[in-house]
Design an enzyme around this catalytic site. Structure first.
Site, PDB file in Angstrom:
ATOM      1  N   GLY A  16       0.835  -1.200   0.000  1.00  0.00           N
ATOM      2  CA  GLY A  16       0.000   0.000   0.000  1.00  0.00           C
ATOM      3  C   GLY A  16       0.869   1.250   0.000  1.00  0.00           C
ATOM      4  O   GLY A  16       0.661   2.174  -0.791  1.00  0.00           O
ATOM      5  N   LYS A 188      -1.451 -17.326  -8.567  1.00  0.00           N
ATOM      6  CA  LYS A 188      -0.710 -16.659  -7.487  1.00  0.00           C
ATOM      7  C   LYS A 188      -0.949 -17.400  -6.167  1.00  0.00           C
ATOM      8  O   LYS A 188      -0.029 -17.570  -5.364  1.00  0.00           O
ATOM      9  CB  LYS A 188      -1.146 -15.192  -7.392  1.00  0.00           C
ATOM     10  CG  LYS A 188      -0.492 -14.394  -6.266  1.00  0.00           C
ATOM     11  CD  LYS A 188       0.880 -13.872  -6.635  1.00  0.00           C
ATOM     12  CE  LYS A 188       1.689 -13.266  -5.498  1.00  0.00           C
ATOM     13  NZ  LYS A 188       1.256 -11.998  -4.978  1.00  0.00           N
ATOM     14  N   ASN A 192       1.773 -18.949  -3.623  1.00  0.00           N
ATOM     15  CA  ASN A 192       1.806 -18.607  -2.192  1.00  0.00           C
ATOM     16  C   ASN A 192       1.592 -19.837  -1.313  1.00  0.00           C
ATOM     17  O   ASN A 192       2.216 -19.965  -0.254  1.00  0.00           O
ATOM     18  CB  ASN A 192       0.746 -17.546  -1.864  1.00  0.00           C
ATOM     19  CG  ASN A 192       1.096 -16.182  -2.416  1.00  0.00           C
ATOM     20  OD1 ASN A 192       0.271 -15.504  -3.006  1.00  0.00           O
ATOM     21  ND2 ASN A 192       2.329 -15.753  -2.252  1.00  0.00           N
ATOM     22  N   SER A 257       9.299 -14.390   2.804  1.00  0.00           N
ATOM     23  CA  SER A 257       7.920 -14.319   2.296  1.00  0.00           C
ATOM     24  C   SER A 257       7.056 -13.506   3.251  1.00  0.00           C
ATOM     25  O   SER A 257       7.394 -13.334   4.428  1.00  0.00           O
ATOM     26  CB  SER A 257       7.331 -15.721   2.138  1.00  0.00           C
ATOM     27  OG  SER A 257       6.939 -16.216   3.404  1.00  0.00           O
TER      28      SER A 257
HETATM   29  O1  KPL Z   1       4.007 -13.296  -2.852  1.00  0.00           O
HETATM   30  C1  KPL Z   1       4.920 -13.703  -2.168  1.00  0.00           C
HETATM   31  C2  KPL Z   1       4.804 -13.501  -0.702  1.00  0.00           C
HETATM   32  O2  KPL Z   1       5.813 -13.456  -0.013  1.00  0.00           O
HETATM   33  O3  KPL Z   1       3.657 -13.366  -0.251  1.00  0.00           O
HETATM   34  C3  KPL Z   1       6.073 -14.453  -2.797  1.00  0.00           C
HETATM   35  C4  KPL Z   1       5.793 -14.633  -4.302  1.00  0.00           C
HETATM   36  C5  KPL Z   1       6.222 -15.796  -2.159  1.00  0.00           C
HETATM   37  C6  KPL Z   1       7.345 -13.677  -2.747  1.00  0.00           C
HETATM   38  O4  KPL Z   1       7.896 -13.595  -1.482  1.00  0.00           O
END
Ligand code: KPL
Length: 310
Positions: A16, A188, A192, A257
């Protein structure tokens, strides 16, 4: 401030803050909506600090907690954690024009459906971003790498898509549009589901998951399971999704992450909207997703530990 706003960015997390800063730098009338008054006042007074390519800059920004005083925005872009979606959108409504579009770029499955219960579905857009950023403090973000936004209209509303494209272009946000929004969101979510809980449980950075044989095997098993559920839900999943996940681990090797960052900070994670949601969708179709279910339980345990540690 109270007047015409081009975009209201909802949620002062890493993404954000970064998107608000980029759009403000590009000259857009943009404001950042927070829900914590003290933090919002600090950000409004100081601006957003962006660290990128070894350099640091401060971007002045309008930031506040009272949407009724923030102006009237043509677009809302929401980045809050998936579990805060309903509350955040409900709070933002007074700062949105009657015909405003709302774009969600959050992690997880089910966000646009929840938003569509508050905002008319034809005005809701959804997508993902590959930009990586870490929040170093309130309103202080470090860019790990600029990526791009992929978005579309789940209801198939091309006029809204074109108008939002123009906004992102003016805001200097790289983007492309898609007519297959659910396919993009699930792809996605599979990424994740495979990376986030394994990094959060082990404490490893993304890149280490492919260096470690047992974890790489486990990650592949999550991808297979999640892809099977997605296909059972009618989602198109590319055959080489497993390779894609491994190459994302490589490309974001140094990243911690978002879920690892959450458990480290003792915060709630988005597991219920990623692996938990995949397991739930499997059960709806009388299938099973035991690895996603197991990872969800383990992360719940990790959250419990973090939330009770002092
Ligand atoms: O989107 C991601 C996250 O950390 O939420 C990834 C792609 C795993 C990159 O860190």
């Amino acid at each position: 401030m109270s007047g015409e706003l081009e975009a209201l960015i909802i949620g002062p997390g890493a993404m954000g803050c970064l998107h608000a800063a980029l759009m403000a730098e590009a000259g857009l009338e943009v404001a950042l909506l927070d829900y914590r008054a003290e933090r919002a006042a600090r950000i409004a007074e100081r601006g957003i600090i962006v660290e990128e390519d070894g350099e640091k800059r401060t971007v002045p920004i309008v930031c506040g907690v009272d949407p009724s005083t923030m102006g009237s925005a043509q677009y809302g872009i929401i980045f809050v954690k998936a579990y805060d979606t309903v509350e955040a959108v409900t709070r933002a409504v007074p700062a949105l024009r009657d015909d405003a579009s709302m774009l969600t770029l959050q992690n997880g499955i089910g966000n646009y459906e929840r938003i569509s219960e508050i905002i008319p579905p034809a005005r809701v857009l959804a997508g993902t971003t590959t930009t990586g950023a870490t929040l170093l403090g309130d309103g202080h973000v470090r860019v790990a790498g600029r990526g791009s936004v992929q978005f579309g209209s789940p209801k198939g509303n091309p006029r809204r898509v074109r108008a939002t494209e123009a906004l992102l272009a003016r805001g200097g946000i790289e983007h492309e549009t898609t007519i297959a929004v659910d396919d993009v969101l699930w792809a996605k979510a599979i990424v994740n589901a495979a990376i986030n809980p394994l990094t959060a449980l082990t404490g490893l950075r993304n890149g280490m998951l492919v260096e470690h044989d047992e974890l790489r095997e486990l990650m592949r098993a999550v991808v297979r399971e999640a892809a099977t559920v997605a296909r059972a839900c009618g989602i198109f999943v590319r055959e080489d999704i497993g390779m894609m996940v491994e190459s994302i681990c490589g490309a974001t090797a140094e990243n911690r992450s978002s879920m690892l960052q959450d458990v480290t900070a003792g915060k709630r994670t988005e597991i219920d909207f990623i692996n938990g949601e995949i397991a739930r969708r499997a059960e709806e179709r009388e299938r099973e997703a035991p690895i996603c279910r197991l990872l969800t339980s383990l992360i719940h345990g990790r959250e419990q530990a973090g939330l009770t540690e002092t």
